[in-house]
Design an enzyme around this catalytic site. Sequence first.
Site, PDB file in Angstrom:
ATOM      1  N   CYS A 133       0.828  -1.203   0.000  1.00 59.76           N
ATOM      2  CA  CYS A 133       0.000   0.000   0.000  1.00 59.76           C
ATOM      3  C   CYS A 133       0.864   1.256   0.000  1.00 59.76           C
ATOM      4  O   CYS A 133       1.969   1.260   0.541  1.00 59.76           O
ATOM      5  CB  CYS A 133      -0.889   0.017   1.227  1.00 59.76           C
ATOM      6  SG  CYS A 133      -1.908  -1.438   1.429  1.00 59.76           S
ATOM      7  N   ARG A 162       4.744  -0.503  -6.274  1.00 61.64           N
ATOM      8  CA  ARG A 162       4.681  -1.218  -4.994  1.00 61.64           C
ATOM      9  C   ARG A 162       3.631  -2.325  -5.011  1.00 61.64           C
ATOM     10  O   ARG A 162       3.636  -3.194  -4.147  1.00 61.64           O
ATOM     11  CB  ARG A 162       4.368  -0.238  -3.866  1.00 61.64           C
ATOM     12  CG  ARG A 162       5.467   0.775  -3.628  1.00 61.64           C
ATOM     13  CD  ARG A 162       4.980   1.923  -2.749  1.00 61.64           C
ATOM     14  NE  ARG A 162       4.732   1.500  -1.393  1.00 61.64           N
ATOM     15  CZ  ARG A 162       5.597   1.656  -0.379  1.00 61.64           C
ATOM     16  NH1 ARG A 162       6.771   2.191  -0.607  1.00 61.64           N
ATOM     17  NH2 ARG A 162       5.279   1.281   0.845  1.00 61.64           N
ATOM     18  N   TRP A 176      -3.325  -2.615  -1.274  1.00 59.53           N
ATOM     19  CA  TRP A 176      -3.040  -4.018  -1.562  1.00 59.53           C
ATOM     20  C   TRP A 176      -3.804  -4.807  -0.519  1.00 59.53           C
ATOM     21  O   TRP A 176      -3.535  -4.713   0.668  1.00 59.53           O
ATOM     22  CB  TRP A 176      -1.535  -4.271  -1.470  1.00 59.53           C
ATOM     23  CG  TRP A 176      -1.097  -5.623  -1.911  1.00 59.53           C
ATOM     24  CD1 TRP A 176      -0.852  -6.040  -3.186  1.00 59.53           C
ATOM     25  CD2 TRP A 176      -0.816  -6.759  -1.062  1.00 59.53           C
ATOM     26  NE1 TRP A 176      -0.442  -7.350  -3.189  1.00 59.53           N
ATOM     27  CE2 TRP A 176      -0.411  -7.819  -1.912  1.00 59.53           C
ATOM     28  CE3 TRP A 176      -0.873  -6.982   0.308  1.00 59.53           C
ATOM     29  CZ2 TRP A 176      -0.063  -9.079  -1.419  1.00 59.53           C
ATOM     30  CZ3 TRP A 176      -0.535  -8.234   0.812  1.00 59.53           C
ATOM     31  CH2 TRP A 176      -0.134  -9.257  -0.057  1.00 59.53           C
ATOM     32  N   ASN A 183      -1.620   2.392   5.912  1.00 65.56           N
ATOM     33  CA  ASN A 183      -0.778   1.254   5.530  1.00 65.56           C
ATOM     34  C   ASN A 183      -0.522   0.433   6.780  1.00 65.56           C
ATOM     35  O   ASN A 183      -0.285   0.993   7.850  1.00 65.56           O
ATOM     36  CB  ASN A 183       0.576   1.712   4.979  1.00 65.56           C
ATOM     37  CG  ASN A 183       0.468   2.310   3.606  1.00 65.56           C
ATOM     38  OD1 ASN A 183      -0.600   2.325   3.000  1.00 65.56           O
ATOM     39  ND2 ASN A 183       1.580   2.816   3.112  1.00 65.56           N
ATOM     40  N   GLY A 184      -0.509  -0.896   6.636  1.00 66.20           N
ATOM     41  CA  GLY A 184      -0.213  -1.750   7.771  1.00 66.20           C
ATOM     42  C   GLY A 184      -1.358  -2.693   8.075  1.00 66.20           C
ATOM     43  O   GLY A 184      -2.315  -2.825   7.306  1.00 66.20           O
ATOM     44  N   GLU A 235      16.269 -18.718  -7.366  1.00 58.49           N
ATOM     45  CA  GLU A 235      15.882 -17.388  -7.825  1.00 58.49           C
ATOM     46  C   GLU A 235      15.263 -17.438  -9.219  1.00 58.49           C
ATOM     47  O   GLU A 235      14.296 -16.724  -9.509  1.00 58.49           O
ATOM     48  CB  GLU A 235      17.099 -16.455  -7.810  1.00 58.49           C
ATOM     49  CG  GLU A 235      16.899 -15.099  -8.477  1.00 58.49           C
ATOM     50  CD  GLU A 235      15.804 -14.270  -7.829  1.00 58.49           C
ATOM     51  OE1 GLU A 235      15.395 -13.266  -8.461  1.00 58.49           O
ATOM     52  OE2 GLU A 235      15.338 -14.595  -6.711  1.00 58.49           O
ATOM     53  N   LYS A 247      11.571 -16.007 -10.187  1.00 62.50           N
ATOM     54  CA  LYS A 247      11.379 -14.964 -11.195  1.00 62.50           C
ATOM     55  C   LYS A 247      10.357 -15.385 -12.234  1.00 62.50           C
ATOM     56  O   LYS A 247       9.489 -14.596 -12.625  1.00 62.50           O
ATOM     57  CB  LYS A 247      12.722 -14.652 -11.862  1.00 62.50           C
ATOM     58  CG  LYS A 247      12.883 -13.231 -12.344  1.00 62.50           C
ATOM     59  CD  LYS A 247      12.645 -12.204 -11.258  1.00 62.50           C
ATOM     60  CE  LYS A 247      13.409 -12.524  -9.967  1.00 62.50           C
ATOM     61  NZ  LYS A 247      12.917 -11.797  -8.803  1.00 62.50           N
ATOM     62  N   GLU A 254       6.706 -15.554 -10.679  1.00 67.24           N
ATOM     63  CA  GLU A 254       6.058 -14.321 -10.232  1.00 67.24           C
ATOM     64  C   GLU A 254       5.642 -13.420 -11.380  1.00 67.24           C
ATOM     65  O   GLU A 254       4.681 -12.654 -11.230  1.00 67.24           O
ATOM     66  CB  GLU A 254       6.930 -13.561  -9.224  1.00 67.24           C
ATOM     67  CG  GLU A 254       8.236 -13.015  -9.737  1.00 67.24           C
ATOM     68  CD  GLU A 254       9.050 -12.362  -8.621  1.00 67.24           C
ATOM     69  OE1 GLU A 254       8.492 -12.053  -7.556  1.00 67.24           O
ATOM     70  OE2 GLU A 254      10.250 -12.161  -8.824  1.00 67.24           O
ATOM     71  N   HIS A 258      14.217 -38.256  -5.937  1.00 69.21           N
ATOM     72  CA  HIS A 258      13.672 -38.554  -4.612  1.00 69.21           C
ATOM     73  C   HIS A 258      12.222 -38.090  -4.482  1.00 69.21           C
ATOM     74  O   HIS A 258      11.770 -37.797  -3.374  1.00 69.21           O
ATOM     75  CB  HIS A 258      14.544 -37.920  -3.527  1.00 69.21           C
ATOM     76  CG  HIS A 258      15.922 -38.506  -3.462  1.00 69.21           C
ATOM     77  ND1 HIS A 258      16.157 -39.784  -3.018  1.00 69.21           N
ATOM     78  CD2 HIS A 258      17.133 -37.997  -3.824  1.00 69.21           C
ATOM     79  CE1 HIS A 258      17.457 -40.049  -3.086  1.00 69.21           C
ATOM     80  NE2 HIS A 258      18.073 -38.977  -3.574  1.00 69.21           N
ATOM     81  N   LYS A 309       5.842  -4.616  -4.413  1.00 71.97           N
ATOM     82  CA  LYS A 309       7.285  -4.425  -4.463  1.00 71.97           C
ATOM     83  C   LYS A 309       7.891  -4.369  -3.066  1.00 71.97           C
ATOM     84  O   LYS A 309       8.866  -5.039  -2.768  1.00 71.97           O
ATOM     85  CB  LYS A 309       7.609  -3.134  -5.228  1.00 71.97           C
ATOM     86  CG  LYS A 309       9.093  -2.820  -5.355  1.00 71.97           C
ATOM     87  CD  LYS A 309       9.814  -3.861  -6.195  1.00 71.97           C
ATOM     88  CE  LYS A 309      11.266  -3.508  -6.434  1.00 71.97           C
ATOM     89  NZ  LYS A 309      11.965  -4.586  -7.164  1.00 71.97           N
TER      90      LYS A 309
END
Length: 602
Positions: free
Chosen positions: A2, A27, A74, A100-101, A479, A483, A486, A502, A597
């Site tokens: 947010c 963000r 968000w 925000n929060g 990574e 990538k 997402e 396995h 973000k």
Amino acid sequence: MCGIVGYIGRQDAKDILLHGLEMLEYRGYDSAGIYVMDDKDLGHLFKEKGRIAALREKVDHNVPAKTGIGHTRWATHGVPSIENAHPHQSTSGRFTIVHNGVIENYKAVRDAFLTDTMLHSDTDTEIIVQLIAWYAEGEGLDTIDAFKKAIVALKGSYALALIDNEKPDVIFAAKNKSPLLLGTGEGFNVICSDAMAMIKETNQFIELMDGEIATLTVDDIKIETLAGDVIIRSPYTALLDLNDLSKGTYPHYMIKEIDEQPAVMRKIVQNYQNDNGELEIDAAILEEISASDRIYIVACGTSYNAGWVGKQIIENLTNIPTEVHISSEFGYNMPLLTEKPFFIFLSQSGETADSRQVLVKINALGYPSLTLTNAPGSTLSREAKYTLLLHAGPEIAVASTKAYTAQTAVLAILGELVGRKKGLDLDVDIAHELGIAATAIESIIDEKEIFEQLSVTHLSTSRNAFYIGRSIDYYVVMEAALKLKEVSYVQTEGFAAGELKHGTIALIEEGTPVISIITDPTTAGHTRGNAQEVISRGAHSMIISLDGLDQPGDAYVLPKVHHLLTPLVSVVPTQLIAYYTSLHRGNDVDKPRNLAKSVTVE
């Protein structure tokens, strides 16, 4: 996540707020809104689900507004909708707030104070503004006292901006755990979650600290504690270049930031060299790390993956055992610590809430800490004992690319200098090797069309995919998988190649893309054997190998670099594959669904 903006001054608040929200789009968000006061002290609320462009169309641009607050949401409590979008108002319409929060006790507050209040959303934020109104209108408290009393009742994280229609020339703000900046200018003041939002208006910002409240007017900013003690704090200059925040001629920030990585490598070396051309960082950092008996790297997401590469580099260069931990787990399930631990926090934004809650506990225990961040003055930078900057420039795309390679490079510099501080006989010149790596990255970037073709051929319609590797390559495929998943939404997993048999090999079907990374001569043959195993089960195999370890038929051969720095080059093809897969699947490359973000809530 947010984002908050606020403006009080003499210019048109609507355009300033909307532009500020656009600067915070990176963000991640699902809805947005603004609230403005006109020249007759009447309030106007505009909210919309979706992008800022849709909000712009909804705003009445004929309203003359000099004061206002805005927000990108968000979703945490309640689905993305206009009703749940911020700003939120009290039932009377007198108070309007953005937040925000996460308020952890919002249900308890609701049940204790607001059982007779009609709520219009599913959010924890509405509880805050209704509680402020309850104190102000029910108990007759002044706005600032009602604001303080409401805040004392809250448990959790918050950055708040509040407008009271009966005090139209004031914006109130408060902070706990979530970042909030106050910007100052000639004849105006602003509020923002990130300096980027208001850098067009000012580069002078004051950090609001936890437990503080601010009162902003056109010509003044007053900061005080909940107890009423006045705080005097000088502004700092935000070192942001508007040109760095632009895509320029690039279609997306992600590809721009991938292309910037060679320059970032060179900039890092320049910033950590002294006048004699020798690598140098704060001697106190080297002293404390050298004296430690174990290093703990704490991070999330891409930074966590970079931490695993850092572990390999640091242990090789310093002989200090190093552990890597996920922030969200470490803080609430802390392992047994050694007698002399040293903590390294990795965070592109420096505002990652999960990492901050660990740092708070580490500080309480009295252990030394170092933050590697791209954001000077950020919370993690400010609260850690030491900071090393990444010097990567603003990273706007949600999917991190250049921050990952920057973190790897700075950790390599740190590793060499600690090793030399300990008197170890090292046969590596990291500054020189980073220069070689920068050139190698450039050569990979110059061949983008190869990775675009691989993406179109093997991944543009695939439902799932796998990356495999061993040793340091395993850390890279972690990574690489993150990538791809997402930004392209392809279900992707990164596995240690030897683990396939396995259990995971059961997921291999006809046509499943499996990408192998091979840069380690010790395990190269083993990884090729694992690649052959999936080929035998119908997989489409693509091998990315280091020059000298390549074989005919490999999808791409990487330029040779120092063995500890191979992740700097092997990760770049995977970034390009993720970009082009997302592009050809028609996704929003820079703003993938459901993601943010800067993750500023736990």
